[in-house]
Design a protein around this motif. Sequence first.
Motif, PDB file in Angstrom:
ATOM      1  N   ALA A   6       0.826  -1.204   0.000  1.00 18.65           N
ATOM      2  CA  ALA A   6       0.000   0.000   0.000  1.00 18.65           C
ATOM      3  C   ALA A   6       0.861   1.255   0.000  1.00 18.65           C
ATOM      4  O   ALA A   6       0.482   2.269  -0.565  1.00 18.65           O
ATOM      5  CB  ALA A   6      -0.927   0.004   1.220  1.00 18.65           C
ATOM      6  N   ALA A   7       2.029   1.194   0.610  1.00 12.89           N
ATOM      7  CA  ALA A   7       2.874   2.379   0.694  1.00 12.89           C
ATOM      8  C   ALA A   7       3.438   2.794  -0.658  1.00 12.89           C
ATOM      9  O   ALA A   7       3.854   3.926  -0.829  1.00 12.89           O
ATOM     10  CB  ALA A   7       4.018   2.130   1.680  1.00 12.89           C
ATOM     11  N   SER A   8       3.407   1.889  -1.634  1.00 13.90           N
ATOM     12  CA  SER A   8       3.974   2.239  -2.931  1.00 13.90           C
ATOM     13  C   SER A   8       2.948   2.848  -3.877  1.00 13.90           C
ATOM     14  O   SER A   8       3.292   3.242  -4.973  1.00 13.90           O
ATOM     15  CB  SER A   8       4.584   0.992  -3.572  1.00 13.90           C
ATOM     16  N   LEU A   9       1.696   2.913  -3.471  1.00 10.51           N
ATOM     17  CA  LEU A   9       0.663   3.471  -4.324  1.00 10.51           C
ATOM     18  C   LEU A   9       0.772   4.986  -4.387  1.00 10.51           C
ATOM     19  O   LEU A   9       1.257   5.626  -3.458  1.00 10.51           O
ATOM     20  CB  LEU A   9      -0.724   3.087  -3.797  1.00 10.51           C
ATOM     21  N   VAL A  10       0.276   5.570  -5.464  1.00  9.87           N
ATOM     22  CA  VAL A  10       0.287   7.023  -5.606  1.00  9.87           C
ATOM     23  C   VAL A  10      -0.786   7.598  -4.706  1.00  9.87           C
ATOM     24  O   VAL A  10      -1.885   7.080  -4.624  1.00  9.87           O
ATOM     25  CB  VAL A  10       0.030   7.425  -7.074  1.00  9.87           C
ATOM     26  N   GLY A  11      -0.505   8.684  -4.034  1.00  7.94           N
ATOM     27  CA  GLY A  11      -1.497   9.268  -3.140  1.00  7.94           C
ATOM     28  C   GLY A  11      -1.048  10.607  -2.630  1.00  7.94           C
ATOM     29  O   GLY A  11      -0.622  11.456  -3.396  1.00  7.94           O
ATOM     30  N   ASN A  12      -1.090  10.801  -1.333  1.00  7.80           N
ATOM     31  CA  ASN A  12      -0.768  12.081  -0.740  1.00  7.80           C
ATOM     32  C   ASN A  12       0.741  12.319  -0.737  1.00  7.80           C
ATOM     33  O   ASN A  12       1.498  11.587  -1.337  1.00  7.80           O
ATOM     34  CB  ASN A  12      -1.364  12.168   0.676  1.00  7.80           C
ATOM     35  N   ARG A  14      -3.292   8.023   1.493  1.00 10.46           N
ATOM     36  CA  ARG A  14      -3.891   8.066   2.823  1.00 10.46           C
ATOM     37  C   ARG A  14      -4.571   6.728   3.059  1.00 10.46           C
ATOM     38  O   ARG A  14      -5.224   6.187   2.187  1.00 10.46           O
ATOM     39  CB  ARG A  14      -4.934   9.170   2.902  1.00 10.46           C
ATOM     40  N   THR A  15      -4.420   6.219   4.249  1.00 12.46           N
ATOM     41  CA  THR A  15      -5.079   4.977   4.634  1.00 12.46           C
ATOM     42  C   THR A  15      -6.069   5.298   5.737  1.00 12.46           C
ATOM     43  O   THR A  15      -5.697   5.798   6.793  1.00 12.46           O
ATOM     44  CB  THR A  15      -4.058   3.927   5.108  1.00 12.46           C
ATOM     45  N   PHE A  16      -7.336   5.002   5.466  1.00 11.28           N
ATOM     46  CA  PHE A  16      -8.441   5.294   6.373  1.00 11.28           C
ATOM     47  C   PHE A  16      -8.836   4.004   7.082  1.00 11.28           C
ATOM     48  O   PHE A  16      -9.357   3.086   6.452  1.00 11.28           O
ATOM     49  CB  PHE A  16      -9.635   5.853   5.595  1.00 11.28           C
ATOM     50  N   LEU A  17      -8.593   3.929   8.383  1.00 11.25           N
ATOM     51  CA  LEU A  17      -8.882   2.728   9.160  1.00 11.25           C
ATOM     52  C   LEU A  17     -10.315   2.767   9.684  1.00 11.25           C
ATOM     53  O   LEU A  17     -10.727   3.742  10.317  1.00 11.25           O
ATOM     54  CB  LEU A  17      -7.918   2.601  10.340  1.00 11.25           C
ATOM     55  N   ALA A  39     -15.520   6.790   0.614  1.00 13.39           N
ATOM     56  CA  ALA A  39     -15.674   7.976  -0.237  1.00 13.39           C
ATOM     57  C   ALA A  39     -14.438   8.859  -0.169  1.00 13.39           C
ATOM     58  O   ALA A  39     -13.976   9.386  -1.191  1.00 13.39           O
ATOM     59  CB  ALA A  39     -16.921   8.753   0.169  1.00 13.39           C
ATOM     60  N   ARG A  40     -13.869   9.038   1.018  1.00 14.20           N
ATOM     61  CA  ARG A  40     -12.638   9.826   1.160  1.00 14.20           C
ATOM     62  C   ARG A  40     -11.478   9.149   0.434  1.00 14.20           C
ATOM     63  O   ARG A  40     -10.673   9.809  -0.224  1.00 14.20           O
ATOM     64  CB  ARG A  40     -12.270  10.031   2.632  1.00 14.20           C
ATOM     65  N   ALA A  41     -11.392   7.841   0.555  1.00 16.08           N
ATOM     66  CA  ALA A  41     -10.316   7.110  -0.123  1.00 16.08           C
ATOM     67  C   ALA A  41     -10.446   7.272  -1.638  1.00 16.08           C
ATOM     68  O   ALA A  41      -9.457   7.527  -2.327  1.00 16.08           O
ATOM     69  CB  ALA A  41     -10.350   5.636   0.268  1.00 16.08           C
ATOM     70  N   GLY A  82      -6.746   7.315  -1.935  1.00 14.30           N
ATOM     71  CA  GLY A  82      -6.308   6.552  -0.776  1.00 14.30           C
ATOM     72  C   GLY A  82      -6.840   5.137  -0.768  1.00 14.30           C
ATOM     73  O   GLY A  82      -7.396   4.644  -1.748  1.00 14.30           O
ATOM     74  N   VAL A  83      -6.674   4.506   0.368  1.00 16.90           N
ATOM     75  CA  VAL A  83      -7.094   3.122   0.548  1.00 16.90           C
ATOM     76  C   VAL A  83      -7.767   2.998   1.915  1.00 16.90           C
ATOM     77  O   VAL A  83      -7.446   3.739   2.845  1.00 16.90           O
ATOM     78  CB  VAL A  83      -5.889   2.159   0.417  1.00 16.90           C
ATOM     79  N   VAL A  84      -8.708   2.079   1.999  1.00 23.36           N
ATOM     80  CA  VAL A  84      -9.381   1.792   3.265  1.00 23.36           C
ATOM     81  C   VAL A  84      -8.712   0.581   3.898  1.00 23.36           C
ATOM     82  O   VAL A  84      -8.342  -0.369   3.208  1.00 23.36           O
ATOM     83  CB  VAL A  84     -10.887   1.505   3.040  1.00 23.36           C
ATOM     84  N   ALA A  85      -8.546   0.624   5.204  1.00 20.49           N
ATOM     85  CA  ALA A  85      -8.085  -0.533   5.965  1.00 20.49           C
ATOM     86  C   ALA A  85      -9.220  -0.930   6.901  1.00 20.49           C
ATOM     87  O   ALA A  85      -9.844  -0.067   7.525  1.00 20.49           O
ATOM     88  CB  ALA A  85      -6.830  -0.194   6.766  1.00 20.49           C
ATOM     89  N   LEU A  86      -9.501  -2.212   6.976  1.00 26.40           N
ATOM     90  CA  LEU A  86     -10.558  -2.728   7.838  1.00 26.40           C
ATOM     91  C   LEU A  86      -9.933  -3.559   8.948  1.00 26.40           C
ATOM     92  O   LEU A  86      -9.127  -4.451   8.677  1.00 26.40           O
ATOM     93  CB  LEU A  86     -11.530  -3.598   7.036  1.00 26.40           C
TER      94      LEU A  86
END
Length: 177
Positions: free
Chosen positions: A15-21, A27-30, A48-50, A55-59
């Motif tokens: 996940a850290a290698s993805l393009v984002g902020n 950004r990872t939203f837990l 929606a924010r992800a 970003g990406v969602v973490a569950l």
Amino acid sequence: MSDAFTTDGAPTGGAASLVGNKGGRPRTFLVVVDESEEMGAALLYASARARATGGVVALLKVVEPPEFAHFAAIGERMADENREAAEQTLQRFAAETVKMSGRPPVLYLREGQPEDEVRDLLETDGDISVLVLATGTGAEGPGPLVSALTGKAAGRIRVPVTIVPGNLTEDEILRLA
């Protein structure tokens, strides 16, 4: 005990290698997965924010240890059944997350007390950017996680906490996200 994986089998470090902020990390939203009614509001907002931010969602699903069992074999079987049910729950919400955010979430499965496991995950996983919770709508108050993580423990959390009112409609949540 902790497990972390993505729904497509990729290691969570990917996940850290993805393009984002800033810094090239998304950004990872837990979101903490439970059976509460308000969890859906937190998941919708985080998804929606992800989607909006790349970003990406973490569950995170926390399996609480089984209550006292008279025999060790019974306790082990109960723990195995609880873990299997938790994995199924995570997969169900992962499928919803893909539909809402457009990308597979990172999944965490831990055993222990929810408040402790959320704090521990936030301390040990530097990829998580925001904790998203939703308030309960009943007379009991905002809910145990919101109460525990915004009270005395708030100073020990290293990421911003977004609290979504649990009584918002889907349209209202999407407008805010």
